[in-house]
Design a protein around this motif. Structure first.
Motif, PDB file in Angstrom:
ATOM      1  N   ARG A 161       1.033  -1.369  -0.030  1.00 32.36           N
ATOM      2  CA  ARG A 161      -0.031   0.109   0.080  1.00 32.36           C
ATOM      3  C   ARG A 161       0.813   1.177  -0.112  1.00 32.36           C
ATOM      4  O   ARG A 161       1.978   1.288   0.290  1.00 32.36           O
ATOM      5  N   ASN A 162       0.281   2.355  -0.390  1.00 34.50           N
ATOM      6  CA  ASN A 162       1.102   3.651  -0.577  1.00 34.50           C
ATOM      7  C   ASN A 162       1.553   4.024   0.754  1.00 34.50           C
ATOM      8  O   ASN A 162       0.752   3.852   1.932  1.00 34.50           O
ATOM      9  N   LEU A 163       2.935   4.369   0.920  1.00 34.69           N
ATOM     10  CA  LEU A 163       3.322   5.032   2.365  1.00 34.69           C
ATOM     11  C   LEU A 163       2.646   6.399   2.583  1.00 34.69           C
ATOM     12  O   LEU A 163       2.636   7.022   3.843  1.00 34.69           O
ATOM     13  N   ARG A 164       2.491   7.025   1.628  1.00 30.97           N
ATOM     14  CA  ARG A 164       1.640   8.367   1.581  1.00 30.97           C
ATOM     15  C   ARG A 164       0.276   7.943   2.380  1.00 30.97           C
ATOM     16  O   ARG A 164      -0.563   7.403   1.859  1.00 30.97           O
ATOM     17  N   ASP A 165       0.028   8.958   3.392  1.00 31.37           N
ATOM     18  CA  ASP A 165      -1.332   8.774   3.954  1.00 31.37           C
ATOM     19  C   ASP A 165      -2.284   9.431   3.236  1.00 31.37           C
ATOM     20  O   ASP A 165      -2.378  10.301   2.405  1.00 31.37           O
ATOM     21  N   VAL A 217      11.305  11.893  -3.463  1.00 28.35           N
ATOM     22  CA  VAL A 217      10.036  11.870  -3.642  1.00 28.35           C
ATOM     23  C   VAL A 217       9.050  12.260  -2.443  1.00 28.35           C
ATOM     24  O   VAL A 217       9.693  11.991  -1.152  1.00 28.35           O
ATOM     25  N   TYR A 218       8.032  13.036  -2.674  1.00 25.99           N
ATOM     26  CA  TYR A 218       7.503  13.703  -1.509  1.00 25.99           C
ATOM     27  C   TYR A 218       6.183  13.167  -1.360  1.00 25.99           C
ATOM     28  O   TYR A 218       5.488  12.821  -2.356  1.00 25.99           O
ATOM     29  N   PRO A 219       5.490  13.248  -0.272  1.00 23.52           N
ATOM     30  CA  PRO A 219       4.133  12.810   0.077  1.00 23.52           C
ATOM     31  C   PRO A 219       3.125  13.771  -0.436  1.00 23.52           C
ATOM     32  O   PRO A 219       2.251  14.313   0.096  1.00 23.52           O
ATOM     33  N   ARG A 279       3.346   7.969   6.230  1.00 23.26           N
ATOM     34  CA  ARG A 279       2.660   7.142   7.506  1.00 23.26           C
ATOM     35  C   ARG A 279       3.695   7.092   8.696  1.00 23.26           C
ATOM     36  O   ARG A 279       3.306   6.797   9.839  1.00 23.26           O
ATOM     37  N   TYR A 280       5.259   7.440   8.572  1.00 26.30           N
ATOM     38  CA  TYR A 280       6.121   7.427   9.380  1.00 26.30           C
ATOM     39  C   TYR A 280       6.713   8.657   9.508  1.00 26.30           C
ATOM     40  O   TYR A 280       7.219   9.216   8.489  1.00 26.30           O
ATOM     41  N   ILE A 312       5.973   5.637  -3.349  1.00 23.75           N
ATOM     42  CA  ILE A 312       6.595   4.739  -2.272  1.00 23.75           C
ATOM     43  C   ILE A 312       5.527   3.849  -1.613  1.00 23.75           C
ATOM     44  O   ILE A 312       4.473   4.507  -1.083  1.00 23.75           O
ATOM     45  N   GLU A 313       5.949   2.764  -1.609  1.00 23.05           N
ATOM     46  CA  GLU A 313       5.092   1.795  -0.949  1.00 23.05           C
ATOM     47  C   GLU A 313       5.615   1.046   0.177  1.00 23.05           C
ATOM     48  O   GLU A 313       6.675   0.627   0.170  1.00 23.05           O
ATOM     49  N   ILE A 314       4.721   0.543   1.040  1.00 20.05           N
ATOM     50  CA  ILE A 314       5.143  -0.388   2.300  1.00 20.05           C
ATOM     51  C   ILE A 314       4.500  -1.703   2.298  1.00 20.05           C
ATOM     52  O   ILE A 314       3.249  -1.827   1.809  1.00 20.05           O
ATOM     53  N   GLY A 315       5.216  -2.751   2.318  1.00 20.91           N
ATOM     54  CA  GLY A 315       4.508  -4.002   2.507  1.00 20.91           C
ATOM     55  C   GLY A 315       5.122  -4.781   3.691  1.00 20.91           C
ATOM     56  O   GLY A 315       6.433  -5.273   3.492  1.00 20.91           O
TER      57      GLY A 315
END
Length: 465
Positions: A177-181, A231-233, A244-245, A268-271
């Motif tokens: 999922r996207n790291l961007r909130d 890369v910015y959110p 998210r962090y 940017i994605e987090i898994g």
């Protein structure tokens, strides 16, 4: 009872490593251990050395099925009350060996699952008892009304403690999922420490920039700087959001992030490759035929052992409890074909761990299947060792001779030897026993064997230390 449960003499020590077998005189301090002999008496023999030192006990006891087609190699004909007493006696001493924060895992099937659960909750009142369902035979075992595809594993863990680690998630099953909130409270202004650039080079995240001052406003989501990308959110509508962090904590999840290339730059994605264990376990690797029977025969050709556990079924149970304890000591006093030792050696190989096992097994296949299997794994891995030893036989030697006898004449010769050397029951007068009498000769061979076994003092099956 004091004499029965007193520590016993260990003998016939031999060490096995990648170089073969070597004679030694004692257990040693840092070796894996396989003990041949009655497991209740072996556990009492281990009390002084290992009391309160075991991190995990994993056992796969007799399942006590209500079936005449039972094909287990060991005595499995207990009625329910006797079976529960048999288990309780062993768990009483096992509990003494377990660390205060140690974990107990008991494999079982539907025959005694409910009754075992009540026993465990009674014996471990200050523990949480969780019953996990494991699909180990997807083809099913046909019953009258249902086809059984699963068995169970009870996890007994201290109350209120995080004793079970995280389960591994295969890379192909990771959900990204996207790291961007997004959604409520996802704007840059909601958390200033969560607006910073993530640095990408050659499609790989190589680092993180500082928090961007509130007066600075990047114009695009991805900014190229030389061979790198910042890369910015910022979402597709050019709304400045937040990661998210926070900047001070994002380094801890670096290994969980990836840069996904897009037409305009990167997302940017987090898994997460880990997660909480669930109460139903399904995996093709739990198939006891493919990863149990066939695997054992590949290591010990020609061996006959019915229904060995899948290596990966046991591996995953052990990993849940000691995957994050690389120096753990694991005890299995229903060793069977040695799957617990095999799984632990594989775990050590996977993460360079130094976990140790203690196995106990009474049946003779311990020296023809269990030990050779574990030794073969050590040879294949090119690392590790084990010490094999036995409880020193006293009356147990006569019991085995009696059980192996084929004729009444053989039994008579054994009796002559017993009168001179065995520890006999106080209930009998050996001078009054004559196996040549008509009444004894009229008995079946099985009843004659039973009589001679009853004559022996069961407190002296093995030599007291």
């Amino acid at each position: 009872i004091d004499r029965l449960l007193a520590p016993k003499v260990l003998t016939k020590f031999k060490k096995y490593d990648k170089g073969g077998a070597h004679k030694i005189k004692d257990i040693g301090q840092h070796d894996n251990l396989i003990i041949k002999g009655n497991n209740l008496l072996a556990l009492h023999t281990l009390k002084k050395r290992y009391g309160g030192k075991i991190d995990l006990i994993y056992i796969d006891p007799p399942y006590n099925p209500d079936s005449k087609a039972n094909t287990f190699c060991y005595n499995n004909t207990f009625n329910r009350s006797t079976w529960l007493t048999f288990i309780k006696n062993r768990l009483d001493v096992a509990k003494f060996l377990l660390k205060r924060d140690g974990v107990l895992i008991v494999a079982i099937d539907e025959n005694e699952q409910a009754h075992l659960g009540v026993l465990l909750k009674d014996m471990f009142a200050d523990h949480d008892v969780h019953c996990i369902t494991i699909v180990h035979n997807p083809r099913g075992i046909q019953g009258t009304n249902f086809s059984y595809t699963h068995e169970y594993a009870f996890f007994v863990i201290p109350q209120g403690k995080k004793s079970i680690g995280d389960r591994k998630i295969e890379q192909k099953d990771v959900q990204w999922r996207n790291l961007r909130d997004n959604g409520g409270e996802s704007l840059r202004s909601d958390a200033k420490n969560c607006f910073y650039p993530i640095i990408v080079k050659d499609d790989v995240i190589i680092g993180f920039g500082d928090v961007v001052p509130s007066e600075e406003n990047p114009q695009t989501q991805t900014v190229k700087v030389g061979s790198k990308y910042l890369v910015y959110p910022i979402d597709p509508e050019d709304i400045q959001r937040k990661w998210r962090y926070a900047r001070q904590s994002v380094d801890e999840v670096h290994h969980l992030l990836r840069a996904k290339k897009t037409k305009t730059g990167y997302e940017i994605e987090i898994g997460k490759d880990f997660g909480t264990y669930r109460t139903v376990w399904q995996d093709p690797r739990y198939d006891s035929n493919e990863y149990g029977t066939k695997l054992v025969k590949s290591l010990v050709p020609g061996c006959k052992f019915d229904f060995p556990k899948s290596l990966y079924n046991v591996y995953d149970c052990l990993y849940a409890a000691v995957g994050n304890k690389k120096n753990a000591i694991v005890l299995d006093f229903f060793a069977g074909s040695g799957t617990t030792a095999h799984a632990l050696l594989q775990m050590n190989k996977d993460d360079d761990g130094n976990r140790k096992f203690i196995l106990c097994e009474q049946m003779h296949y311990v020296d023809s299947i269990t030990r050779p299997r574990v030794h073969k794994v050590i040879e294949n891995n090119g690392a590790g060792s084990l010490v094999y030893c036995e409880l020193a036989d006293a009356n147990q030697e006569f019991i085995e001779q009696i059980q192996a006898a084929k004729t009444a004449n053989e039994l008579n010769k054994i009796w002559q030897d017993m009168r001179d050397k065995a520890f006999l029951s106080y209930k009998i007068d050996p001078k009054k026993i004559n196996l040549a009498e008509a009444d004894f000769a009229a008995l079946s061979l099985k009843d004659q064997q039973h009589f001679l076994i009853e004559v022996l003092d069961k407190n002296m099956l093995y030599v007291p230390l």
